[in-house]
Motif scaffolding. Structure first.
Motif, PDB file in Angstrom:
ATOM      1  N   LYS A  40       0.839  -1.193   0.000  1.00  0.00           N
ATOM      2  CA  LYS A  40       0.000   0.000   0.000  1.00  0.00           C
ATOM      3  C   LYS A  40       0.878   1.248   0.000  1.00  0.00           C
ATOM      4  O   LYS A  40       1.875   1.329   0.722  1.00  0.00           O
ATOM      5  N   PRO A  41       0.536   2.239  -0.840  1.00  0.00           N
ATOM      6  CA  PRO A  41       1.319   3.473  -0.877  1.00  0.00           C
ATOM      7  C   PRO A  41       1.131   4.264   0.414  1.00  0.00           C
ATOM      8  O   PRO A  41       0.119   4.126   1.099  1.00  0.00           O
ATOM      9  N   ASN A  42       2.123   5.083   0.724  1.00  0.00           N
ATOM     10  CA  ASN A  42       2.037   5.910   1.936  1.00  0.00           C
ATOM     11  C   ASN A  42       0.906   6.923   1.830  1.00  0.00           C
ATOM     12  O   ASN A  42       0.262   7.230   2.822  1.00  0.00           O
ATOM     13  N   ASN A  43       0.686   7.439   0.636  1.00  0.00           N
ATOM     14  CA  ASN A  43      -0.341   8.448   0.452  1.00  0.00           C
ATOM     15  C   ASN A  43      -1.378   7.932  -0.542  1.00  0.00           C
ATOM     16  O   ASN A  43      -1.160   7.953  -1.750  1.00  0.00           O
ATOM     17  N   ALA A  44      -2.498   7.485  -0.017  1.00  0.00           N
ATOM     18  CA  ALA A  44      -3.550   6.910  -0.857  1.00  0.00           C
ATOM     19  C   ALA A  44      -4.142   7.958  -1.799  1.00  0.00           C
ATOM     20  O   ALA A  44      -4.502   7.647  -2.933  1.00  0.00           O
ATOM     21  N   LEU A  45      -4.205   9.202  -1.345  1.00  0.00           N
ATOM     22  CA  LEU A  45      -4.765  10.256  -2.188  1.00  0.00           C
ATOM     23  C   LEU A  45      -3.884  10.495  -3.411  1.00  0.00           C
ATOM     24  O   LEU A  45      -4.393  10.659  -4.525  1.00  0.00           O
ATOM     25  N   ASP A  46      -2.575  10.481  -3.230  1.00  0.00           N
ATOM     26  CA  ASP A  46      -1.666  10.629  -4.373  1.00  0.00           C
ATOM     27  C   ASP A  46      -1.830   9.458  -5.343  1.00  0.00           C
ATOM     28  O   ASP A  46      -1.773   9.641  -6.554  1.00  0.00           O
ATOM     29  N   PHE A  47      -2.026   8.264  -4.801  1.00  0.00           N
ATOM     30  CA  PHE A  47      -2.265   7.080  -5.640  1.00  0.00           C
ATOM     31  C   PHE A  47      -3.512   7.298  -6.487  1.00  0.00           C
ATOM     32  O   PHE A  47      -3.503   7.050  -7.691  1.00  0.00           O
ATOM     33  N   LYS A  49      -4.974  10.156  -7.325  1.00  0.00           N
ATOM     34  CA  LYS A  49      -4.741  11.234  -8.290  1.00  0.00           C
ATOM     35  C   LYS A  49      -3.921  10.727  -9.469  1.00  0.00           C
ATOM     36  O   LYS A  49      -4.230  11.029 -10.626  1.00  0.00           O
ATOM     37  N   GLN A  50      -2.878   9.976  -9.164  1.00  0.00           N
ATOM     38  CA  GLN A  50      -1.996   9.476 -10.217  1.00  0.00           C
ATOM     39  C   GLN A  50      -2.745   8.534 -11.156  1.00  0.00           C
ATOM     40  O   GLN A  50      -2.618   8.614 -12.369  1.00  0.00           O
TER      41      GLN A  50
END
Length: 104
Positions: A40-47, A49-50
């Protein structure tokens, strides 16, 4: 009770709008992708958005590309000048073309 039905109606109308526009499918796919991500990425929101395409290119990438474009434009200008100079030299070195006399 009437405001409750009006709110439900608005909510349902908005849900249909999102579904028709494909937003629900896109969000579902990205959320499933995040769920299935082994690490899991550290920042789900960035995931999100990307993977939704909201995150534009990195500033560093844009700057590097701008620099490359500038350099390539300068190179094209230099090569164009060199090409023109070589054409002039070639014309100077070529003997003048003589009209061939027709054979009798």
């Amino acid at each position: 009770m009437t405001t409750y039905k009006a709110a439900d109606s608005k909510r349902e109308e908005f849900r249909k709008y999102l579904e028709k526009a494909g937003v629900l499918d896109a969000l579902t796919k990205v959320l499933v992708g995040l769920y299935e991500e082994p690490e899991k990425p550290n920042n789900a929101l960035d995931f999100l958005k990307q993977h939704l395409g909201a995150a534009g290119p990195d500033t560093a990438d844009v700057e590097a590309l701008k620099l490359e474009v500038t350099e390539l434009r300068q190179k094209v200008e230099q090569l164009t000048e060199e090409n023109n100079d070589l054409k002039i030299k070639m014309q100077q070195l070529e003997p003048p073309s003589e009209q061939e006399a027709p054979e009798n």
